[in-house]
Design a protein around this motif. Structure first.
Motif, mmCIF file in Angstrom:
data_model
loop_
_atom_site.group_PDB
_atom_site.id
_atom_site.type_symbol
_atom_site.label_atom_id
_atom_site.label_comp_id
_atom_site.label_asym_id
_atom_site.label_seq_id
_atom_site.Cartn_x
_atom_site.Cartn_y
_atom_site.Cartn_z
ATOM 1 N N GLY A 96 4.748 0.596 7.077
ATOM 2 C CA GLY A 96 3.432 0.991 7.583
ATOM 3 C C GLY A 96 2.779 2.088 6.746
ATOM 4 O O GLY A 96 1.567 2.301 6.808
ATOM 5 N N ARG A 115 -3.290 -1.849 7.287
ATOM 6 C CA ARG A 115 -2.205 -1.478 8.204
ATOM 7 C C ARG A 115 -1.014 -2.412 8.019
ATOM 8 O O ARG A 115 -1.168 -3.542 7.583
ATOM 9 C CB ARG A 115 -2.684 -1.579 9.647
ATOM 10 N N GLY A 116 0.157 -1.925 8.362
ATOM 11 C CA GLY A 116 1.334 -2.791 8.393
ATOM 12 C C GLY A 116 1.898 -3.136 7.030
ATOM 13 O O GLY A 116 2.550 -4.154 6.859
ATOM 14 N N SER A 161 -0.007 -7.885 11.188
ATOM 15 C CA SER A 161 -1.040 -6.920 10.801
ATOM 16 C C SER A 161 -2.026 -7.553 9.825
ATOM 17 O O SER A 161 -1.783 -8.614 9.259
ATOM 18 C CB SER A 161 -0.388 -5.711 10.131
ATOM 19 N N ASP A 192 4.654 -5.758 8.675
ATOM 20 C CA ASP A 192 4.315 -6.230 10.019
ATOM 21 C C ASP A 192 3.543 -7.541 9.886
ATOM 22 O O ASP A 192 2.379 -7.547 9.482
ATOM 23 C CB ASP A 192 3.451 -5.172 10.726
#
Lengths: 399, 351
Positions: free
Chosen positions: A238, A190-191, A186, A183
């Protein structure tokens, strides 16, 4: 508490010891006691052959469950295996990352397809693995990973772009497990995703790092749209941090006992030199030798206790947390002791150009012990915050 | 009582500092390592700066400076990890030859010759070049070996900027024998240990400065790593050790010309304090640098390896510690207010 091995265990000891005596000979004689930490660049081809020999004998993955092709040994017998391996001078395993990290990680988090695809190759010694965690900007702050993973719908593959550092055995490895950001918006833990990336492809560039020992065990690995198949992500995008942290837990397993046997070998060598060159008559050296012995026993008892299993009060997790800090500091002091035992001769290298003796390499390599795999400072923070429940240190950039 | 340096001494130090930091940079050192040589070929410049004849009297063409001032010079040489054998030639051989009224002292000051040393504590000769002479100490004689007569085998040091040689055979001229030779050898060992302690102070300061710079520049968790106490405290501890070692070394320098046992004790303490400060700083510096500090490309390892080598030179920690403990336990060493500046630290009536 029962601090002894059973008759079956002793019979097992006999079987692994005699197998090693028979097999670790001939062309493998020269790799005895070689290829360990600080020496991993040495005798690669011979050690690769040795990996096949171990696999043929059924001596890879001894602690893996039988349903995954392992030997399913009890904790006691795994202890014996590692002790005997180190005592015989078994060389540093070229397959240790696959056996010790990738395999247990896939058994815990991988899909059935991933397990079928990768585990047999690791057990057979056919596919070697390396680790893609640290980056130039993500050392102690490991969650600050910048390497990106983008899913390319046209080719149905993940494309990895970024730089990893301190990767050992990168040139020799077939696969690298990589944490990368799935992501792009992010931050921190996280991500992230956890990827299994083939090393033999145009998008992977490996550059050795020359260490202060003059040798290169570690590498920088550059990924430039390096591809891995859609099914080479472990878990979901994730989940990367969860898998990565779970994997680090495997590093504190039974192999610590084998590591301690290597320490014992180094310790024995230092004591022998001290007796030979007269350093052992110095009272301060004598006391440091005794201290080193005591530290080694402490580590051993702690490991045995950790391996014996949890009694349900969380003490097991805490005893595992303290281990890295303890052994790295002990080992660094052993390096100092080795040099003090050698005295002025400590300065003299074996041969030109810059071929260090084993004890000089030990001294230098132990400077890194307190840094890699979580520095002593990070270890103390973990102990203070997780074992003792102290407030977390302010970490401005992450959550 | 005055623990300060004279204006002259400080000016000389500042001049040496400016010159050495400009000339002997980490880039220069790395270049030497890559080319496999440890010779900057800069000895004539050092002679011109007056370093070679630093301890040679004015009358013989030297600067006639004190041992205390030479400690400051050794610190500056240590700070840049200078590879040239300054301590050997200018700190040990030159004043010893001057005291023996040898012409060689003036020749050293003039840059005509370099004289290196070989000693039972320190058998390998560092940086032996063509044309160099060697002052060889043994228990019962001191010999001067002419360059043309030396046969050597080279030995590799863990410090890539030290080039060691073992003297195999040589024609020699005997300078002193018997008791006098023993006295000279002891004197050389004192100067060697003292000035090596000076170099160690400089190396320590350099490693602390490099680590400070790195702790300010390197960011993790979004801030400079020097923000974290765990990192700060490493450097604060290293700095504290360094500053506590300095007066010990300066005091030993000021004691060198007095009573021999007292000087020996002061120098033993100086070498121990400086070596402890340096090894502690080396360990802290690598830790603060993290993985980068473990690479060959970073400058740090050159300094850390010099420390490693110098700690064993002119008596290692145990060698000097043995002298200190025997003085306390068997040597009637007295401590206390009345003995602080006593001629030899011995209580009256026990001389």
């Amino acid at each position: 508490m029962r601090l002894a091995f059973s008759k079956d265990d002793e019979a097992f000891r006999e079987s692994i010891a005699s197998w090693l005596a028979e097999n670790l000979s001939g062309k493998f004689e020269k790799i005895r006691f070689r290829g360990g930490p600080g020496d991993e660049h040495m005798y690669f081809d011979e050690r690769r052959d040795w990996e096949y020999r171990l696999a043929d004998g059924g001596w890879t993955g001894v602690g893996w469950p039988k349903e995954h092709g392992g030997r399913g040994l009890s904790i006691e017998q795994q202890v014996i295996y590692h002790e005997e391996y180190a005592r015989a001078g078994g060389p540093g395993r070229v397959g240790h990352i696959g056996e010790g990290l990738t395999g247990p990680m896939l058994i815990a988090f991988g899909s059935a397809e991933q397990q079928q695809r990768f585990l047999p190759q690791i057990l057979a010694g056919k596919e070697l693995w390396c680790q893609g965690y640290s980056e130039p900007g993500a050392g102690s702050d490991l969650a600050n990973v910048r390497t990106k993973a983008v899913f390319d719908r046209d080719s149905d593959r993940w494309l990895i772009t970024g730089q990893k550092i301190w990767t050992s055995l990168a040139q020799e490895s077939d696969w690298c497990f990589v944490i990368a950001r799935t992501d792009p918006n992010s931050r921190g833990s996280r991500g992230l995703g956890f990827f299994l990336v083939p090393m033999d492809q145009p998008g992977v560039d490996i550059r050795p790092i020359r260490q202060l020992t003059g040798t290169s065990e570690f590498n920088e690995v550059f990924f430039d749209a390096a591809a891995c198949d859609a099914d080479c992500i472990v878990g979901e995008p994730g989940d990367g941090w969860k898998v990565a942290m779970g994997l680090l837990g495997f590093e504190r397993g039974v192999s610590t006992l084998g590591q301690q046997m290597l320490f014992q070998n180094e310790f024995n060598e230092i004591v022998a030199i001290a007796e030979e060159n007269g350093a052992a008559s110095d009272p301060t050296i004598r006391q440091r030798i005794a201290d080193a012995h005591i530290g080694l026993r402490i580590m051993r008892y702690n490991s045995m206790r950790t391996l014996s299993g949890d009694v349900g009060d969380g003490s097991l997790e805490k005893s595992a947390m303290i281990y890295k800090l303890y052994w790295s500091t002990w080992h660094r002091n052993l390096g100092n002791l080795a040099m003090d035992v050698l005295g002025p001769e400590a300065e003299i290298a074996e041969t030109a150009p810059y071929d260090l003796t084993r004890l000089q390499s030990l001294f230098l390599f132990t400077r890194a012990d307190t840094i890699y795999g979580g520095t002593n400072q990070i270890q103390r923070n973990i102990i203070a915050e997780r074992a003792l429940g102290l407030p977390r240190e302010p970490r401005p950039a992450t959550d | 009582m005055d623990f300060t340096f004279t204006t002259d001494e400080l000016e000389l130090r500042d001049g040496a500092r400016e010159y050495l930091r400009g000339r002997c940079t980490p880039e220069t050192l790395r270049g030497l390592v890559e080319s496999g040589t440890a010779d900057l070929a800069g000895w004539p410049e050092l002679v011109e700066m007056g370093f070679a004849g630093f301890l040679v009297p004015d009358s013989a063409g030297g600067l006639g400076m004190s041992d205390t001032a030479f400690v400051l010079l050794a610190e500056e040489a240590g700070y840049v990890a200078m590879p040239e054998p300054l301590v050997d030639v200018a700190g040990i051989a030159a004043p010893l030859l001057a005291a023996l009224d040898s012409d060689a002292a003036a020749q050293i000051a003039a840059g005509a010759i370099r004289v290196l040393t070989s000693h039972p504590l320190n058998p390998y000769v560092n940086q032996l070049g063509t044309g160099d002479q060697v002052l060889r100490f043994s228990d019962d004689k001191v010999e001067l070996i002419a360059a043309a007569d030396i046969e050597t085998t080279t030995v590799d040091s863990i410090d890539p900027l030290r080039q060691l040689a073992h003297i195999e055979t040589a024609e020699t001229a005997i300078l002193a024998e018997g008791v006098e030779a023993g006295t000279l050898a002891a004197r050389a060992a004192l100067r060697g240990a003292l000035f090596t302690a000076g170099e160690l102070l400089g190396l320590t300061a350099a490693m602390i400065d490099m680590s400070r710079a790195y702790a300010v520049e390197r960011k993790q968790f979004g801030v400079a790593i020097g923000t974290f106490q765990a990192v700060k405290h490493h450097l604060a501890t290293a700095f504290t050790r360094l500053e506590f070692a300095r007066p010990v070394v300066y005091r030993a320098a000021a004691t060198l010309d007095g009573d021999e046992r007292r000087a020996r004790l002061a120098v033993a303490h100086a070498k121990i304090a400086a070596a402890d400060a340096a090894t502690g700083a080396a360990e802290a510096a690598i830790q603060v640098h993290g993985g980068i500090g473990y690479t060959f490309e970073a400058d740090l390892h050159l300094f850390m390896k010099r420390v490693w080598a110098l700690c064993g030179l002119w008596g290692d920690r145990h060698h000097h510690m043995r002298f200190v403990d025997s003085e306390i336990l068997h040597g009637h060493l007295q401590t206390g207010p009345a003995t602080t500046f006593a001629a030899n630290g011995l209580a009256s009536g026990q001389h």
